[in-house]
Design a protein around this motif. Sequence first.
Motif, PDB file in Angstrom:
ATOM      1  N   GLU A  76     128.358  31.030 160.508  1.00 47.02           N
ATOM      2  CA  GLU A  76     128.168  30.571 161.887  1.00 47.02           C
ATOM      3  C   GLU A  76     127.505  29.203 161.925  1.00 47.02           C
ATOM      4  O   GLU A  76     127.946  28.302 162.645  1.00 47.02           O
ATOM      5  N   LEU A  77     126.445  29.028 161.158  1.00 51.37           N
ATOM      6  CA  LEU A  77     125.735  27.752 161.149  1.00 51.37           C
ATOM      7  C   LEU A  77     126.606  26.629 160.593  1.00 51.37           C
ATOM      8  O   LEU A  77     126.610  25.517 161.130  1.00 51.37           O
ATOM      9  N   LEU A  78     127.352  26.916 159.532  1.00 50.84           N
ATOM     10  CA  LEU A  78     128.262  25.904 158.983  1.00 50.84           C
ATOM     11  C   LEU A  78     129.289  25.483 160.028  1.00 50.84           C
ATOM     12  O   LEU A  78     129.585  24.294 160.182  1.00 50.84           O
ATOM     13  N   GLY A  79     129.841  26.465 160.743  1.00 54.85           N
ATOM     14  CA  GLY A  79     130.837  26.156 161.766  1.00 54.85           C
ATOM     15  C   GLY A  79     130.285  25.234 162.839  1.00 54.85           C
ATOM     16  O   GLY A  79     130.930  24.247 163.232  1.00 54.85           O
ATOM     17  N   VAL A  80     129.087  25.522 163.314  1.00 56.47           N
ATOM     18  CA  VAL A  80     128.446  24.713 164.354  1.00 56.47           C
ATOM     19  C   VAL A  80     128.176  23.297 163.840  1.00 56.47           C
ATOM     20  O   VAL A  80     128.483  22.311 164.509  1.00 56.47           O
ATOM     21  N   LEU A  81     127.591  23.197 162.655  1.00 55.95           N
ATOM     22  CA  LEU A  81     127.223  21.881 162.118  1.00 55.95           C
ATOM     23  C   LEU A  81     128.444  21.066 161.711  1.00 55.95           C
ATOM     24  O   LEU A  81     128.484  19.851 161.938  1.00 55.95           O
ATOM     25  N   GLU A  82     129.438  21.714 161.105  1.00 52.09           N
ATOM     26  CA  GLU A  82     130.624  20.967 160.678  1.00 52.09           C
ATOM     27  C   GLU A  82     131.429  20.449 161.861  1.00 52.09           C
ATOM     28  O   GLU A  82     132.127  19.449 161.752  1.00 52.09           O
ATOM     29  N   LYS A  83     131.324  21.110 162.997  1.00 54.36           N
ATOM     30  CA  LYS A  83     132.005  20.644 164.208  1.00 54.36           C
ATOM     31  C   LYS A  83     131.390  19.335 164.707  1.00 54.36           C
ATOM     32  O   LYS A  83     132.087  18.448 165.174  1.00 54.36           O
ATOM     33  N   ARG A  84     130.072  19.214 164.589  1.00 54.98           N
ATOM     34  CA  ARG A  84     129.367  18.035 165.094  1.00 54.98           C
ATOM     35  C   ARG A  84     129.192  16.921 164.075  1.00 54.98           C
ATOM     36  O   ARG A  84     128.954  15.769 164.437  1.00 54.98           O
ATOM     37  N   ALA A  85     129.267  17.238 162.822  1.00 53.52           N
ATOM     38  CA  ALA A  85     128.982  16.261 161.764  1.00 53.52           C
ATOM     39  C   ALA A  85     129.828  14.988 161.844  1.00 53.52           C
ATOM     40  O   ALA A  85     129.281  13.895 161.657  1.00 53.52           O
ATOM     41  N   PRO A  86     131.147  15.070 162.113  1.00 54.51           N
ATOM     42  CA  PRO A  86     131.944  13.832 162.133  1.00 54.51           C
ATOM     43  C   PRO A  86     131.450  12.799 163.142  1.00 54.51           C
ATOM     44  O   PRO A  86     131.503  11.601 162.867  1.00 54.51           O
ATOM     45  N   GLU A  87     130.943  13.227 164.285  1.00 55.25           N
ATOM     46  CA  GLU A  87     130.467  12.251 165.273  1.00 55.25           C
ATOM     47  C   GLU A  87     129.209  11.524 164.796  1.00 55.25           C
ATOM     48  O   GLU A  87     128.835  10.493 165.353  1.00 55.25           O
TER      49      GLU A  87
END
Length: 157
Positions: free
Chosen positions: A9-20
């Motif tokens: 869950e945490l990876l999903g949340v962070l990986e979604k925002r990381a590119p920006e």
Amino acid sequence: MAPESLVRELLGVLEKRAPEHGVDIVDLEVVGSRRAPVVRVRIDHADEDAPTITLDEISAETSWISDAIDEVDPIEGPFTLEVSSPGMARPLRKERDFARFAGQTVSLTTTATEGRRRFTGMLGGMRDGSVILTVDGDEVAIPFAEVRSCKIKPSFE
């Protein structure tokens, strides 16, 4: 929440925002007790040609990482957040990591239930969905889905 599902869950949340933010989430782990969990996030530049991430850059990225975790609030009670660079013993988690770091010596553990589970050798990259290693002069192909963990073995020569 089970530790593995919490990490996903945490990876999903962070990986979604990381590119920006121009960041790559290299690895994430939750350690410690239920009463005092520690969330460790290792980050690096998303641009593979950029130099190693600096301490100042890590400090600047920590606030959005903390905010993202707080928004989903998956951990009951307080926790400690540690954000760092991947270090010399960088974990390899994504298929692109195995291609990017071909030529490095790695330590790899599989999820196999029979036979050998631990390998140390020269990473040859990815081929047909398998991680290619040269171990004691022999090429070994390990299905990517069976890789439990893999880290670069630093050389101090």
